[in-house]
Scaffold this motif. Structure first.
Motif, PDB file in Angstrom:
ATOM      1  N   CYS A   1       1.381  -1.455  -0.110  1.00 53.32           N
ATOM      2  CA  CYS A   1      -0.187  -0.102  -0.046  1.00 53.32           C
ATOM      3  C   CYS A   1       1.283   1.003  -0.255  1.00 53.32           C
ATOM      4  O   CYS A   1       0.586   2.281  -0.650  1.00 53.32           O
ATOM      5  CB  CYS A   1      -1.178   0.144   0.710  1.00 53.32           C
ATOM      6  SG  CYS A   1      -1.946  -1.559   1.122  1.00 53.32           S
TER       7      CYS A   1
ATOM      8  N   ALA B   1       2.272   1.655  -3.300  1.00 55.38           N
ATOM      9  CA  ALA B   1       1.130   2.504  -4.091  1.00 55.38           C
ATOM     10  C   ALA B   1       1.663   3.854  -4.140  1.00 55.38           C
ATOM     11  O   ALA B   1       1.008   4.767  -5.108  1.00 55.38           O
ATOM     12  CB  ALA B   1       0.541   1.752  -4.047  1.00 55.38           C
ATOM     13  N   TRP B   2       0.958   4.171  -3.158  1.00 55.00           N
ATOM     14  CA  TRP B   2       0.977   5.272  -2.195  1.00 55.00           C
ATOM     15  C   TRP B   2       2.195   6.330  -3.071  1.00 55.00           C
ATOM     16  O   TRP B   2       2.507   7.352  -3.358  1.00 55.00           O
ATOM     17  CB  TRP B   2       1.086   5.467  -1.112  1.00 55.00           C
ATOM     18  CG  TRP B   2       0.408   7.305  -0.125  1.00 55.00           C
ATOM     19  CD1 TRP B   2       0.086   8.383  -1.313  1.00 55.00           C
ATOM     20  CD2 TRP B   2       0.065   7.148   0.990  1.00 55.00           C
ATOM     21  NE1 TRP B   2      -0.155   9.089  -0.307  1.00 55.00           N
ATOM     22  CE2 TRP B   2      -0.682   8.779   0.702  1.00 55.00           C
ATOM     23  CE3 TRP B   2       0.079   6.476   1.900  1.00 55.00           C
ATOM     24  CZ2 TRP B   2      -0.285   9.703   2.056  1.00 55.00           C
ATOM     25  CZ3 TRP B   2      -0.470   7.494   3.682  1.00 55.00           C
ATOM     26  CH2 TRP B   2      -0.541   8.963   3.265  1.00 55.00           C
TER      27      TRP B   2
ATOM     28  N   PHE C   1       4.392   5.171  -5.518  1.00 55.70           N
ATOM     29  CA  PHE C   1       5.143   5.676  -6.768  1.00 55.70           C
ATOM     30  C   PHE C   1       3.566   7.185  -7.327  1.00 55.70           C
ATOM     31  O   PHE C   1       4.492   7.711  -8.018  1.00 55.70           O
ATOM     32  CB  PHE C   1       4.501   4.426  -6.984  1.00 55.70           C
ATOM     33  CG  PHE C   1       4.374   4.809  -8.889  1.00 55.70           C
ATOM     34  CD1 PHE C   1       4.957   4.244  -9.444  1.00 55.70           C
ATOM     35  CD2 PHE C   1       3.105   4.778  -9.960  1.00 55.70           C
ATOM     36  CE1 PHE C   1       5.665   4.016 -11.154  1.00 55.70           C
ATOM     37  CE2 PHE C   1       2.968   4.634 -10.667  1.00 55.70           C
ATOM     38  CZ  PHE C   1       4.081   4.412 -11.423  1.00 55.70           C
ATOM     39  N   TRP C   2       2.546   6.874  -6.824  1.00 59.28           N
ATOM     40  CA  TRP C   2       1.534   8.047  -7.000  1.00 59.28           C
ATOM     41  C   TRP C   2       1.966   8.606  -6.766  1.00 59.28           C
ATOM     42  O   TRP C   2       2.007   9.752  -7.721  1.00 59.28           O
ATOM     43  CB  TRP C   2       0.292   7.506  -6.419  1.00 59.28           C
ATOM     44  CG  TRP C   2      -0.569   9.102  -6.753  1.00 59.28           C
ATOM     45  CD1 TRP C   2      -0.818   8.448  -8.614  1.00 59.28           C
ATOM     46  CD2 TRP C   2      -0.830   9.499  -5.792  1.00 59.28           C
ATOM     47  NE1 TRP C   2      -2.047   9.876  -8.399  1.00 59.28           N
ATOM     48  CE2 TRP C   2      -1.854  10.680  -6.643  1.00 59.28           C
ATOM     49  CE3 TRP C   2      -1.012   9.954  -4.836  1.00 59.28           C
ATOM     50  CZ2 TRP C   2      -2.997  10.972  -5.951  1.00 59.28           C
ATOM     51  CZ3 TRP C   2      -1.731  11.092  -4.072  1.00 59.28           C
ATOM     52  CH2 TRP C   2      -2.658  11.972  -4.871  1.00 59.28           C
ATOM     53  N   ALA C   3       2.903   9.450  -5.528  1.00 57.98           N
ATOM     54  CA  ALA C   3       2.904  10.828  -4.799  1.00 57.98           C
ATOM     55  C   ALA C   3       3.917  10.857  -5.187  1.00 57.98           C
ATOM     56  O   ALA C   3       4.615  12.678  -5.471  1.00 57.98           O
ATOM     57  CB  ALA C   3       2.182  10.629  -3.828  1.00 57.98           C
ATOM     58  N   ARG C   4       5.053  10.044  -6.091  1.00 57.89           N
ATOM     59  CA  ARG C   4       6.235  10.365  -5.974  1.00 57.89           C
ATOM     60  C   ARG C   4       6.872  11.022  -4.617  1.00 57.89           C
ATOM     61  O   ARG C   4       7.626  12.242  -4.825  1.00 57.89           O
ATOM     62  CB  ARG C   4       7.107  11.478  -7.264  1.00 57.89           C
ATOM     63  CG  ARG C   4       6.207  10.423  -8.692  1.00 57.89           C
ATOM     64  CD  ARG C   4       6.224  12.095  -9.515  1.00 57.89           C
ATOM     65  NE  ARG C   4       5.779  11.392 -10.683  1.00 57.89           N
ATOM     66  CZ  ARG C   4       5.593  12.055 -12.627  1.00 57.89           C
ATOM     67  NH1 ARG C   4       6.465  13.289 -12.367  1.00 57.89           N
ATOM     68  NH2 ARG C   4       5.000  11.619 -13.228  1.00 57.89           N
TER      69      ARG C   4
ATOM     70  N   ARG D   1       5.903   8.633   4.611  1.00 60.75           N
ATOM     71  CA  ARG D   1       5.649   7.351   3.925  1.00 60.75           C
ATOM     72  C   ARG D   1       6.744   5.964   3.357  1.00 60.75           C
ATOM     73  O   ARG D   1       7.170   4.521   3.113  1.00 60.75           O
ATOM     74  CB  ARG D   1       4.451   7.798   2.489  1.00 60.75           C
ATOM     75  CG  ARG D   1       3.276   8.197   3.192  1.00 60.75           C
ATOM     76  CD  ARG D   1       3.102   8.897   1.464  1.00 60.75           C
ATOM     77  NE  ARG D   1       4.033  10.199   1.379  1.00 60.75           N
ATOM     78  CZ  ARG D   1       3.520  11.006   0.138  1.00 60.75           C
ATOM     79  NH1 ARG D   1       2.478  10.714  -0.292  1.00 60.75           N
ATOM     80  NH2 ARG D   1       4.471  12.065   0.016  1.00 60.75           N
TER      81      ARG D   1
END
Length: 304
Positions: free
Chosen positions: A53, A56-57, A59-62, A191
């Motif tokens: 989880c 993924a967070w 990767f999405w938020a860089r 994160r």
């Protein structure tokens, strides 16, 4: 102050209360899950799904990763202490027969242990005391209230040398991890920092999970417990703890854990119908006063 600043300030002020509420559900989750799963296998599932989880967070938020090998090592060690040792100790102790209230009492000694460590360090170096007289009074009231809350749960024959050692492992893990993180871990994205910590905890826990003979029994209780463990306790609670340690002195942060057993008792009363006695209610009041004295004390420069 703009509306955005006002909302940000309100969110920061709410962080301790939200953390206590989330962290307190850990013992409730253990009650649901432990009859159906081996503790370390369950925790490995929790670590692995949490890493996925967070990944993924990130990767999405860089989100940026910690800089330098040293910071990765520091984060890895805190992950072993604050996840593998603490959670592994608590869940294995519950599985070994110790009551959730008893584990809460033992782990709830963390603020006193932290204060004693800080006091010893500053005394030996002749620096300004890290724990003030007012904070010592607050710690004492919190401990007294904590004992009143969980005293009735200390059953005869409940504690064995084995489950006591597991509970003490959890206490040492969360205390040492908090102090170590405050001293050595620099500010970085929560994160990616949590991901490094969880990966370290997973690597350490996997060999122990491998030798557990009990199978994982998947049912509604197991799935619900795993879901909340990942999204509520790890992504929510652990992230809040990381941020609180970054922003506050170690004694003030750990004093919040005094509120966990009373809050857990209230949750157990609502969910499981457990009786709340007059001494328990008195203990909750003493605990709240004690934490208020610790947190409201003027901030001082501490060594950790």
């Amino acid at each position: 102050m703009t509306l955005a600043d006002s909302r940000s300030h309100a969110a920061l002020r709410a962080m301790p209360a939200v953390f206590v509420l989330i962290w307190s559900t850990g013992f409730i989750v253990a009650r649901f899950a432990m009859p159906h799963a081996p503790p370390l296998t369950f925790l490995c599932w929790r670590y692995g799904l949490s890493v996925a989880c967070f990944g993924a967070w990130i990767f999405w938020a860089r989100a940026p990763w910690p800089v330098g090998r040293t910071q990765w090592l520091h984060l890895g060690l805190t992950g072993v202490l604050m996840h593998a040792a603490y959670l592994g100790g608590v869940w294995a102790a519950v599985k070994a027969g110790i009551g959730a209230g008893t584990v809460a009492l033992l782990v709830g000694l963390q603020p006193v242990l932290t204060a004693l460590w800080l006091s010893a360090r500053t005394s030996s170096s002749h620096r300004t005391p890290a724990v003030t007289a007012r904070q010592w009074v607050g710690l004492g009231l919190g401990l007294a209230g904590l004992i009143l809350v969980v005293w009735r749960k200390l059953g005869v024959g409940e504690i064995t040398p084995w489950n006591l050692c597991l509970a003490l492992l959890a206490l040492i893990g969360i205390t040492a991890g908090t102090l170590y993180q405050k001293r050595f871990v620099t500010r970085c994205d929560v994160r990616t920092a949590n991901t490094v910590q969880l990966l370290a905890a997973l690597l350490v826990s996997l060999p122990f999970a491998w030798i557990e003979s009990e199978p994982m029994r998947w049912n509604g209780s197991t799935v619900a417990a795993l879901f909340w463990s990942v999204f509520g306790l790890t992504l929510g609670g652990s992230s809040l703890l990381y941020l609180l340690i970054q922003r506050g002195a170690a004694t003030r942060v750990t004093s919040l854990l005094y509120l966990v057993p009373p809050t857990t008792a209230l949750m157990a009363w609502v969910i499981f119908g457990e009786v709340l006695t007059a001494p328990m209610l008195l203990g909750m009041a003493l605990t709240a006063i004690g934490v208020a004295l610790v947190v409201a004390s003027p901030a001082r420069r501490t060594p950790v």
